[in-house]
Design a protein around this motif. Structure first.
Motif, short mmCIF file in Angstrom:
data_model
loop_
_atom_site.label_atom_id
_atom_site.label_comp_id
_atom_site.label_asym_id
_atom_site.label_seq_id
_atom_site.Cartn_x
_atom_site.Cartn_y
_atom_site.Cartn_z
N LEU A 95 33.11 68.14 62.38
CA LEU A 95 32.97 69.42 63.04
C LEU A 95 32.66 70.45 61.95
CD1 LEU A 95 33.40 70.66 65.84
CD2 LEU A 95 35.81 70.92 65.28
N ALA A 96 31.62 71.24 62.17
CA ALA A 96 31.21 72.18 61.12
C ALA A 96 31.35 73.62 61.60
CB ALA A 96 29.76 71.91 60.71
N PHE A 97 32.09 74.40 60.84
CA PHE A 97 32.29 75.81 61.16
C PHE A 97 31.41 76.66 60.25
CE2 PHE A 97 36.32 73.81 62.35
CZ PHE A 97 36.49 74.32 63.63
N ALA A 98 30.76 77.65 60.84
CA ALA A 98 30.00 78.61 60.04
C ALA A 98 30.98 79.63 59.49
CB ALA A 98 28.95 79.30 60.91
N VAL A 99 30.89 79.86 58.19
CA VAL A 99 31.77 80.85 57.55
C VAL A 99 30.91 81.88 56.81
CG1 VAL A 99 33.70 79.25 57.26
CG2 VAL A 99 32.00 79.45 55.44
N LYS A 100 31.54 83.00 56.49
CA LYS A 100 30.81 84.08 55.83
C LYS A 100 30.59 83.81 54.34
CE LYS A 100 29.93 87.14 58.97
NZ LYS A 100 30.37 88.25 59.72
N ASP A 101 31.57 83.19 53.69
CA ASP A 101 31.50 83.04 52.24
C ASP A 101 31.98 81.64 51.91
OD1 ASP A 101 31.95 82.98 49.50
OD2 ASP A 101 33.53 84.50 49.53
N ILE A 102 31.05 80.72 51.73
CA ILE A 102 31.40 79.31 51.62
C ILE A 102 32.34 79.04 50.43
CG2 ILE A 102 29.12 78.82 50.54
CD1 ILE A 102 31.19 76.31 52.59
N ASP A 103 31.99 79.51 49.26
CA ASP A 103 32.84 79.18 48.10
C ASP A 103 34.21 79.87 48.18
OD1 ASP A 103 31.44 77.21 46.39
OD2 ASP A 103 29.86 78.72 46.42
N GLY A 104 34.20 81.11 48.67
CA GLY A 104 35.47 81.81 48.88
C GLY A 104 36.32 81.08 49.91
N SER A 105 35.69 80.57 50.96
CA SER A 105 36.41 79.88 52.03
C SER A 105 37.00 78.56 51.52
CB SER A 105 35.49 79.60 53.22
OG SER A 105 34.99 80.82 53.73
N LEU A 106 36.24 77.82 50.72
CA LEU A 106 36.76 76.57 50.15
C LEU A 106 37.98 76.87 49.28
CD1 LEU A 106 33.43 74.75 49.20
CD2 LEU A 106 35.04 74.04 50.98
N LYS A 107 37.88 77.96 48.54
CA LYS A 107 38.99 78.34 47.66
C LYS A 107 40.24 78.68 48.47
CE LYS A 107 39.64 80.91 43.53
NZ LYS A 107 39.66 82.35 43.30
N ILE A 108 40.04 79.42 49.55
CA ILE A 108 41.18 79.79 50.41
C ILE A 108 41.83 78.53 50.97
CG2 ILE A 108 41.78 80.83 52.64
CD1 ILE A 108 39.63 83.03 51.94
N ALA A 109 41.00 77.59 51.45
CA ALA A 109 41.54 76.35 52.00
C ALA A 109 42.37 75.61 50.95
CB ALA A 109 40.41 75.46 52.52
N GLU A 110 41.83 75.55 49.74
CA GLU A 110 42.55 74.86 48.66
C GLU A 110 43.87 75.55 48.34
OE1 GLU A 110 40.60 74.60 44.80
OE2 GLU A 110 41.23 72.50 44.68
N GLU A 111 43.83 76.87 48.31
CA GLU A 111 45.06 77.63 48.02
C GLU A 111 46.11 77.40 49.09
OE1 GLU A 111 42.83 81.26 45.62
OE2 GLU A 111 43.63 81.65 47.63
N LYS A 112 45.65 77.09 50.31
CA LYS A 112 46.60 76.85 51.40
C LYS A 112 47.01 75.38 51.48
CE LYS A 112 45.10 80.86 54.09
NZ LYS A 112 46.32 81.67 54.13
N GLY A 113 46.66 74.63 50.46
CA GLY A 113 47.16 73.26 50.36
C GLY A 113 46.29 72.20 51.00
N ILE A 114 45.06 72.56 51.36
CA ILE A 114 44.15 71.59 51.97
C ILE A 114 43.34 70.92 50.87
CG2 ILE A 114 42.25 71.27 53.62
CD1 ILE A 114 44.87 72.37 54.87
#
Ligand code: ZN
Length: 138
Positions: free
Chosen positions: A80-99
């Motif tokens: 499932l693919a979600f469109a996000v505004k800032d791909i690298d920022g979003s990956l970083k947020i996910a990682e920070e949240k333990g994903i």
């Protein structure tokens, strides 16, 4: 992160032609692009359904990720693919949240999108893709 919509649903198929036939002849959608993504060892076919796309994925090699997926689970919904505004920022947020990330930083996917995958172990079994269309966002 800011998710704007479901960009696409990726479906693993054994045979792209057969998949295209179903979506065109039964659902009446139009395949508007076929593209090979060499580093993922897949051939893809795209259909638009409103703002969301269906991405059919056929493996070009048994050892590729889609080939392995079909061998283990059979055909079916792959991600499932979600469109996000800032791909690298979003990956970083996910990682920070333990994903756990499959892609630490974004890379080029089909249709020139910048994409990154989250590990399905951390997303209730759903392989989750984040993507940003840098051509169509300001
Ligand atoms: Zn995808």
């Amino acid at each position: 992160m800011e998710v704007t919509h479901i960009e696409h649903i990726g479906i693993a198929v054994k045979n792209l032609e057969e998949g295209i036939r179903f979506y065109e002849q039964v659902l009446g959608l139009k395949c508007y692009a076929i593209e090979e993504v060499k580093d993922q060892k897949v051939k893809t076919a795209f259909f638009k359904v409103g703002q969301t796309k269906i991405e059919l994925l056929e493996s070009t090699e048994a050892e590729g990720p889609i080939g392995k997926f079909i061998e283990k689970k059979g055909e079916g919904i792959h991600h499932l693919a979600f469109a996000v505004k800032d791909i690298d920022g979003s990956l970083k947020i996910a990682e920070e949240k333990g994903i756990q990330l499959i892609d630490k930083t974004s890379r080029k996917g089909a249709e020139g999108l910048d994409i990154g995958f989250l590990h399905p172990k951390f997303t209730m079994g759903v392989l989750t893709e984040l993507c940003e269309d840098k051509k169509n966002t300001k």
